[in-house]
Write a protein that holds these residues in place. Structure first.
Motif, PDB file in Angstrom:
ATOM      1  N   ALA A  27       0.831  -1.211   0.000  1.00  0.00           N
ATOM      2  CA  ALA A  27       0.000   0.000   0.000  1.00  0.00           C
ATOM      3  C   ALA A  27       0.865   1.260   0.000  1.00  0.00           C
ATOM      4  CB  ALA A  27      -0.944   0.004   1.203  1.00  0.00           C
ATOM      5  N   PHE A  28       1.925   1.289   0.805  1.00  0.00           N
ATOM      6  CA  PHE A  28       2.797   2.468   0.874  1.00  0.00           C
ATOM      7  C   PHE A  28       3.398   2.762  -0.505  1.00  0.00           C
ATOM      8  CE2 PHE A  28       6.952   4.459   1.472  1.00  0.00           C
ATOM      9  CZ  PHE A  28       6.602   5.569   2.227  1.00  0.00           C
ATOM     10  N   LEU A  29       3.947   1.737  -1.150  1.00  0.00           N
ATOM     11  CA  LEU A  29       4.552   1.955  -2.463  1.00  0.00           C
ATOM     12  C   LEU A  29       3.499   2.286  -3.515  1.00  0.00           C
ATOM     13  CD1 LEU A  29       7.451  -0.651  -2.579  1.00  0.00           C
ATOM     14  CD2 LEU A  29       7.629   1.832  -2.582  1.00  0.00           C
ATOM     15  N   ASP A  30       2.277   1.762  -3.371  1.00  0.00           N
ATOM     16  CA  ASP A  30       1.226   2.107  -4.320  1.00  0.00           C
ATOM     17  C   ASP A  30       0.858   3.590  -4.197  1.00  0.00           C
ATOM     18  OD1 ASP A  30      -0.662   0.964  -6.383  1.00  0.00           O
ATOM     19  OD2 ASP A  30      -2.091   1.926  -5.041  1.00  0.00           O
ATOM     20  N   GLY A  31       0.829   4.101  -2.981  1.00  0.00           N
ATOM     21  CA  GLY A  31       0.576   5.533  -2.796  1.00  0.00           C
ATOM     22  C   GLY A  31       1.663   6.363  -3.465  1.00  0.00           C
ATOM     23  N   ARG A  32       2.911   5.949  -3.275  1.00  0.00           N
ATOM     24  CA  ARG A  32       4.030   6.640  -3.929  1.00  0.00           C
ATOM     25  C   ARG A  32       3.901   6.538  -5.445  1.00  0.00           C
ATOM     26  NH1 ARG A  32       8.416   8.570  -1.647  1.00  0.00           N
ATOM     27  NH2 ARG A  32       9.544   8.197  -3.581  1.00  0.00           N
ATOM     28  N   LEU A  33       3.598   5.337  -5.932  1.00  0.00           N
ATOM     29  CA  LEU A  33       3.468   5.122  -7.373  1.00  0.00           C
ATOM     30  C   LEU A  33       2.422   6.055  -7.974  1.00  0.00           C
ATOM     31  CD1 LEU A  33       3.925   3.537 -10.014  1.00  0.00           C
ATOM     32  CD2 LEU A  33       2.291   1.841  -9.158  1.00  0.00           C
TER      33      LEU A  33
END
Length: 191
Positions: A27-33
């Protein structure tokens, strides 16, 4: 089936992360993405490098892993740019507890806001008032209490907060990429 339906789910990517020895939430990396695709037109190579750094590895362990990580980026971009406005943040689904889903939303929000903060005030200058308010609201979401008890009220609240994050993400993308997607009237409705 549209490419958006092919987008990997949270559990699939969490398992992929585990196979690389990482307990980090996708989820964290998806937000960044999402924020990077909107603000920087993040390329495939840069995304792969960022994910590997987040996983604490030099490169994906095999070709299939690399392809899955690149498909995640491509399908997220397609969802953000789609005129159906079908983008969904990559979050834990109903198989997870309400507290785990709230934590996933918080992690997504923190990743999204990290990229926006790193971009500085430059991009904000051209943003609509609605987008600025949506981003400000997300800052409160990043600090929300995630230890939620299972209840219909908390379920509804989490759904509404997730929808707010989803709309903020799409609004950021559409304002940074005018004409993509082709939206009926261009002005978001306020609730």
């Amino acid at each position: 089936m549209s490419p958006i339906d092919d987008r990997p789910d949270f559990s699939t990517l969490a398992d992929l992360f585990l196979s690389h020895g990482s307990m980090q939430s996708p989820a964290f990396l998806d937000g960044r993405l999402c924020a990077e695709l909107a603000l920087h037109d993040l390329g495939a190579e840069a995304w792969l490098e960022e994910v590997c750094q987040g996983l604490g590895v030099e490169q994906p362990r095999d070709r299939e892993s690399a392809e899955a990580l690149l498909a995640w980026r491509r399908q997220t971009l397609e969802a953000l740019a789609d005129s159906g406005l079908n983008y969904e943040p990559l979050l834990p689904d109903d198989l997870f507890s309400l507290a785990e889903r709230a934590r996933g939303l918080q992690e997504w929000t923190l990743g999204f806001l990290e990229v926006i903060e790193a971009a500085g005030d430059g991009p904000r200058q051209g943003w609509s008032q609605a987008l600025r308010e949506a981003i400000d609201d997300l800052e409160a979401l990043g600090a929300m209490e995630t230890d939620l008890e299972e209840s219909a009220e908390n379920e509804n609240d989490l759904f509404a907060l997730t929808e707010h994050a989803r709309m903020a993400a799409m609004l950021l993308y559409t304002e940074q990429h005018p004409g993509q997607p082709q939206v009926e009237n261009g002005e978001p409705t306020r609730h």
